[in-house]
Write a protein that holds these residues in place. Structure first.
Motif, PDB file in Angstrom:
ATOM      1  N   ALA A 118     -62.566 -65.900 -17.139  1.00  0.00           N
ATOM      2  CA  ALA A 118     -62.975 -66.938 -15.173  1.00  0.00           C
ATOM      3  C   ALA A 118     -63.298 -66.243 -14.498  1.00  0.00           C
ATOM      4  O   ALA A 118     -62.602 -64.954 -14.489  1.00  0.00           O
ATOM      5  N   GLN A 119     -63.818 -67.275 -13.186  1.00  0.00           N
ATOM      6  CA  GLN A 119     -64.454 -66.162 -12.297  1.00  0.00           C
ATOM      7  C   GLN A 119     -63.152 -66.119 -11.062  1.00  0.00           C
ATOM      8  O   GLN A 119     -63.676 -65.525  -9.906  1.00  0.00           O
ATOM      9  N   ASN A 120     -61.857 -66.640 -11.099  1.00  0.00           N
ATOM     10  CA  ASN A 120     -60.731 -66.536 -10.473  1.00  0.00           C
ATOM     11  C   ASN A 120     -59.395 -67.287 -10.501  1.00  0.00           C
ATOM     12  O   ASN A 120     -59.425 -67.619 -11.847  1.00  0.00           O
ATOM     13  N   TYR A 148     -60.844 -63.359 -20.027  1.00  0.00           N
ATOM     14  CA  TYR A 148     -60.490 -62.908 -19.008  1.00  0.00           C
ATOM     15  C   TYR A 148     -60.344 -63.499 -17.747  1.00  0.00           C
ATOM     16  O   TYR A 148     -60.932 -64.313 -17.528  1.00  0.00           O
ATOM     17  N   VAL A 149     -60.155 -62.655 -16.703  1.00  0.00           N
ATOM     18  CA  VAL A 149     -60.008 -62.747 -15.433  1.00  0.00           C
ATOM     19  C   VAL A 149     -60.730 -62.418 -14.317  1.00  0.00           C
ATOM     20  O   VAL A 149     -59.946 -61.033 -14.056  1.00  0.00           O
ATOM     21  N   ILE A 150     -61.708 -63.035 -13.385  1.00  0.00           N
ATOM     22  CA  ILE A 150     -62.414 -61.736 -12.714  1.00  0.00           C
ATOM     23  C   ILE A 150     -61.815 -62.132 -11.235  1.00  0.00           C
ATOM     24  O   ILE A 150     -61.467 -63.495 -10.758  1.00  0.00           O
ATOM     25  N   LEU A 151     -61.722 -61.152 -10.620  1.00  0.00           N
ATOM     26  CA  LEU A 151     -60.521 -61.250  -9.323  1.00  0.00           C
ATOM     27  C   LEU A 151     -60.996 -60.561  -8.742  1.00  0.00           C
ATOM     28  O   LEU A 151     -61.806 -58.889  -8.821  1.00  0.00           O
ATOM     29  N   THR A 175     -58.337 -60.927   0.456  1.00  0.00           N
ATOM     30  CA  THR A 175     -57.760 -59.626   0.844  1.00  0.00           C
ATOM     31  C   THR A 175     -57.207 -59.260  -0.055  1.00  0.00           C
ATOM     32  O   THR A 175     -56.919 -59.584  -0.985  1.00  0.00           O
ATOM     33  N   ASN A 176     -56.539 -57.641  -0.284  1.00  0.00           N
ATOM     34  CA  ASN A 176     -56.519 -57.102  -1.279  1.00  0.00           C
ATOM     35  C   ASN A 176     -54.530 -57.324  -1.637  1.00  0.00           C
ATOM     36  O   ASN A 176     -55.125 -57.505  -2.948  1.00  0.00           O
ATOM     37  N   ALA A 177     -54.115 -57.759  -0.581  1.00  0.00           N
ATOM     38  CA  ALA A 177     -52.562 -58.128  -1.064  1.00  0.00           C
ATOM     39  C   ALA A 177     -52.945 -59.238  -1.580  1.00  0.00           C
ATOM     40  O   ALA A 177     -51.939 -59.424  -2.467  1.00  0.00           O
ATOM     41  N   PHE A 178     -53.186 -60.509  -1.438  1.00  0.00           N
ATOM     42  CA  PHE A 178     -53.725 -61.851  -1.554  1.00  0.00           C
ATOM     43  C   PHE A 178     -54.844 -61.873  -3.563  1.00  0.00           C
ATOM     44  O   PHE A 178     -53.790 -62.152  -4.523  1.00  0.00           O
ATOM     45  N   ILE A 179     -55.795 -60.620  -3.464  1.00  0.00           N
ATOM     46  CA  ILE A 179     -55.513 -60.232  -5.055  1.00  0.00           C
ATOM     47  C   ILE A 179     -54.923 -60.161  -6.124  1.00  0.00           C
ATOM     48  O   ILE A 179     -54.703 -60.103  -6.501  1.00  0.00           O
ATOM     49  N   MET A 195     -53.900 -62.112 -19.840  1.00  0.00           N
ATOM     50  CA  MET A 195     -55.482 -62.277 -19.777  1.00  0.00           C
ATOM     51  C   MET A 195     -55.291 -61.144 -19.475  1.00  0.00           C
ATOM     52  O   MET A 195     -54.869 -60.353 -18.664  1.00  0.00           O
ATOM     53  N   THR A 196     -56.578 -60.657 -19.533  1.00  0.00           N
ATOM     54  CA  THR A 196     -56.854 -59.464 -18.494  1.00  0.00           C
ATOM     55  C   THR A 196     -57.838 -59.311 -17.517  1.00  0.00           C
ATOM     56  O   THR A 196     -59.219 -60.559 -17.138  1.00  0.00           O
ATOM     57  N   PRO A 197     -56.903 -58.889 -16.206  1.00  0.00           N
ATOM     58  CA  PRO A 197     -57.851 -58.660 -15.593  1.00  0.00           C
ATOM     59  C   PRO A 197     -59.459 -58.051 -14.816  1.00  0.00           C
ATOM     60  O   PRO A 197     -59.059 -57.361 -15.293  1.00  0.00           O
ATOM     61  N   VAL A 198     -60.263 -58.800 -14.614  1.00  0.00           N
ATOM     62  CA  VAL A 198     -61.254 -57.700 -14.171  1.00  0.00           C
ATOM     63  C   VAL A 198     -61.289 -57.417 -12.548  1.00  0.00           C
ATOM     64  O   VAL A 198     -62.215 -58.372 -11.751  1.00  0.00           O
ATOM     65  N   LEU A 199     -60.874 -56.216 -12.472  1.00  0.00           N
ATOM     66  CA  LEU A 199     -60.691 -56.380 -10.651  1.00  0.00           C
ATOM     67  C   LEU A 199     -62.037 -55.536  -9.989  1.00  0.00           C
ATOM     68  O   LEU A 199     -62.461 -54.741 -10.744  1.00  0.00           O
TER      69      LEU A 199
END
Ligand code: PGA
Length: 262
Positions: free
Chosen positions: A64-66, A91-94, A105-109, A121-125
């Motif tokens: 996912a992209q978000n 995977y989830v792109i964040l 923002t970083n806090a939101f992410i 799931m695997t986050p892709v930050l």
């Protein structure tokens, strides 16, 4: 040491129809060689994920992209981690720069990161500076992004996060863009590792994959993977053409990871 490279194609808001999305995905799958050294994924728009999930294989996963920063409830227009998990999203792109531009923002992410980890799931930050200044303030931008996005995340969880370093000035869509070099990628990789090691220690830092993204294609991929020591790639534009994306995967697959110095 990471054995396999990770390559995720970020389709962004493309293609225009589900039919095209399925056709592209199927074409990639058909041309896909046996990938021994690469894990591959396609980050498609939400509306396509469920259909593409049915076509996905162990070699070609969906991403996912978000995702929503809320677990569940009255949040019109949002998509939750459990929804993504239920259709086998891997995977989830964040924190992609295009979402940061919209106000993330970083806090939101960080909130999203926690939920994605919890859902296994695997986050892709995505992290990355918008420009490189001579006084090297861009390094503190990166440090803040890492520290704030990883806030409150345990050592055990941190190791499951994939970082994608994407210098915004090198993205294919950035106005007056310029190419990033493998040296730019390596320099930042060393810095990111230092920040991670200060937070979590060397052993944990070694487990965190650092991908490179920013106008990656089948021609320059090898430079970022070998010269830049990237653990994988996050191509955008080049992933929209199945042939190009497959060629890129082939390049990544040729890398003999035992020769990988770090
Ligand atoms: P690009 O996009 O390869 O088209 O520069 C990468 C990204 O934005 O993730």
């Amino acid at each position: 040491m990471h054995k396999k490279k990770l390559v995720i194609g970020n389709w962004k808001m493309n293609p225009k129809s589900l039919r095209e999305a399925e056709a592209h995905f199927t074409q990639i799958k058909k041309q896909l060689p046996k990938l021994r050294n690469v894990d591959a994924g396609i980050a498609a728009p939400f509306v396509y994920l469920s259909s593409l999930g049915k076509l996905a294989t162990t070699s070609l996963a969906i991403a996912a992209q978000n995702v929503s920063a809320e677990k569940e409830g009255a949040f019109t227009g949002e998509v939750s981690v459990s929804m993504l998990k239920s259709i086998k999203t891997k995977y989830v792109i964040l924190g992609h720069s295009e979402r940061r531009t919209l106000g993330e923002t970083n806090a939101f992410i960080n909130k999203k990161l926690m939920l994605v980890l919890l859902a296994q799931m695997t986050p892709v930050l995505c992290i990355g500076e918008t420009e490189r200044d001579h006084d090297m303030w861009y390094l503190s931008t990166i440090k803040t992004q890492i520290e704030e996005c990883f806030a409150g995340i345990s050592k055990a969880s941190a190791q499951k996060i994939v970082i994608a370093y994407e210098p915004v000035w090198a993205l294919s869509t950035t106005e007056n863009r310029r190419d990033a070099t493998p040296e730019d990628c390596l320099e930042m990789r060393i810095y990111i590792k230092k920040v991670l090691s200060d937070l979590y220690g060397n052993a944990a830092m070694e487990k965190i994959k650092i991908l490179y993204g920013g106008s990656v294609d089948e021609k320059n991929a090898i430079g970022f993977l070998i010269g830049g020591h990237a653990d994988g790639l996050l191509p955008g534009r080049a992933s929209l053409t199945p042939k190009k994306f497959v060629a890129l995967l082939q390049v990544a697959n040729t890398i003999n990871t035992t020769n990988d110095l770090r």
